[in-house]
Motif scaffolding. Structure first.
Motif, PDB file in Angstrom:
ATOM      1  N   GLU A  83       0.810  -1.221   0.000  1.00 64.01           N
ATOM      2  CA  GLU A  83       0.000   0.000   0.000  1.00 64.01           C
ATOM      3  C   GLU A  83       0.842   1.269   0.000  1.00 64.01           C
ATOM      4  O   GLU A  83       0.343   2.357  -0.328  1.00 64.01           O
ATOM      5  N   LEU A  99       1.184   3.448  -3.579  1.00 64.11           N
ATOM      6  CA  LEU A  99       0.194   4.487  -3.864  1.00 64.11           C
ATOM      7  C   LEU A  99       0.337   5.656  -2.901  1.00 64.11           C
ATOM      8  O   LEU A  99       0.265   6.827  -3.316  1.00 64.11           O
ATOM      9  N   ASP A 100       0.553   5.368  -1.617  1.00 62.49           N
ATOM     10  CA  ASP A 100       0.637   6.435  -0.620  1.00 62.49           C
ATOM     11  C   ASP A 100       1.817   7.370  -0.890  1.00 62.49           C
ATOM     12  O   ASP A 100       1.696   8.595  -0.757  1.00 62.49           O
ATOM     13  N   ALA A 142       1.177   9.388  -4.037  1.00 58.39           N
ATOM     14  CA  ALA A 142       0.123  10.350  -3.743  1.00 58.39           C
ATOM     15  C   ALA A 142       0.639  11.502  -2.897  1.00 58.39           C
ATOM     16  O   ALA A 142       0.269  12.662  -3.121  1.00 58.39           O
ATOM     17  N   GLY A 169      -8.974   7.266  -3.492  1.00 59.35           N
ATOM     18  CA  GLY A 169      -8.746   7.277  -4.935  1.00 59.35           C
ATOM     19  C   GLY A 169      -9.243   8.559  -5.582  1.00 59.35           C
ATOM     20  O   GLY A 169      -8.577   9.112  -6.479  1.00 59.35           O
ATOM     21  N   LEU A 208      -6.801  11.396  -4.896  1.00 62.89           N
ATOM     22  CA  LEU A 208      -5.624  11.294  -5.771  1.00 62.89           C
ATOM     23  C   LEU A 208      -5.967  11.737  -7.186  1.00 62.89           C
ATOM     24  O   LEU A 208      -5.189  12.455  -7.832  1.00 62.89           O
TER      25      LEU A 208
END
Length: 340
Positions: free
Chosen positions: A265, A268-269, A272, A320, A323
């Protein structure tokens, strides 16, 4: 040669309020988003706006902050690194593996000393970063494809070492830095702050930092100015991998175990955090200050959603959408700057 604008900043706007907004849209939008989220969650949950919860947010974003520090260098050069989570996972598993398992390179057939296990973890992430750098700069593979392949390679290393098992042992130093405290402050928060500070100083006050902005802003012009573009690209790929590896080793202690897919995870973090904060996907604009802002936006969002009664699957959708909104603002701001 025309006078250069200071790195990460725009020239003073000459077209009135429209140009001023275009120049600062990627900084204003995340700040407004952060203030809005704080106001909403504070109103919905009395336990959100507390000092203790601020400490929780800082701890929760600390690992992402270390990874995002290295990733900021990469994105500023208009490249991308999709392997950061896999590299973090691989380095964490390597340090736990050599702390726990019998090593083939150890004649005494006992676990390696803690400092040597840490060096193995650092060597692993450095080697993966060098492989990324070689593929991008020497072979000429686009960074998206090269790091996507490295994502799979890192996942394969993790699977091969743990084989579905969970390792719990880490060197004492890693355990202290990952889960210990120095006075009232968790060590991992202090380390994350140091990484962000050093990254900011390097990008703002060093020649290498200026080169990073030049390569991201206009690669052809940077080459004409005598900048070794390939060397800069190789360096940022290695920096990203080493930051990810250190985050992975500390994360093993923070989570209390090393296992396969533990850091998935964080891909993405970390992306972002950099993009939501306002660093341009097109390179040359942004920096660690923007990344810090993005980290707080994500930290407040994730923590705030945990404080209110909301469907867990809806949380993923909301993240999502945030982002996506940041990406839209990023691209729109680029178009506004071009028109200005």
């Amino acid at each position: 040669m025309a006078a250069q604008v200071p790195q990460g900043q725009l020239a003073a706007p000459s077209g009135g309020i429209g140009s001023w907004l275009a120049a600062r849209l990627t900084n204003i939008a995340p700040l407004i988003t952060l203030l809005f989220l704080i106001a909403v969650f504070s109103a919905l949950s009395p336990s959100f706006a507390t000092v203790d919860n601020l400490g929780n947010i800082l701890r929760q974003v600390s690992i992402t902050a270390i990874i995002a520090t290295g990733l900021t260098f990469v994105i500023l050069t208009a490249e991308i690194d999709l392997s950061v989570a896999a590299v973090a996972n691989a380095a964490g598993i390597v340090v736990a593996f050599f702390t726990l398992q019998e090593s083939y390179v150890n004649i005494a057939n006992v676990p390696l000393p803690g400092w040597l296990a840490i060096l193995c973890g650092l060597a692993a992430c450095f080697a993966l970063g060098v492989a990324n750098a070689f593929g991008v700069t020497v072979i000429g593979i686009p960074s998206f494809i090269m790091t996507l392949a490295m994502l799979q390679i890192g996942a394969g290393i993790c699977a091969m070492l743990v084989r579905g098992q969970i390792a719990y042992a880490v060197p004492p130093l890693i355990k202290t830095l990952g889960s210990g405290t120095i006075g009232p402050f968790p060590w991992i928060v202090v380390i994350a702050a140091l990484f962000l500070l050093v990254g900011h100083l390097v990008l703002t006050y060093t020649r290498f930092g200026r080169y990073v902005y030049m390569v991201g802003g206009n690669r052809e012009a940077a080459e004409y100015a005598g900048v070794n573009v390939k060397r800069v690209l190789a360096a940022v790929m290695i920096i990203s991998a080493v930051c990810s590896g250190i985050a992975g080793m500390l994360g093993v202690a923070y989570f209390g175990s090393a296992q396969q897919n533990e850091f998935d995870e964080f891909l993405l973090d970390s992306i972002a955090a950099v993009v939501v904060g306002g660093t341009s996907l097109f390179g040359g604009r942004g920096g660690i200050g923007n990344t810090i802002l993005g980290l707080f936006v994500l930290g407040v969002l994730n923590n705030g959603l945990d404080h209110i009664d909301i469907d867990s699957f809806l949380k993923i959708l909301i993240r999502g959408l945030i982002l996506l909104l940041a990406l839209v603002i990023n691209v729109y701001a680029q178009k506004l700057r071009q028109r200005a």
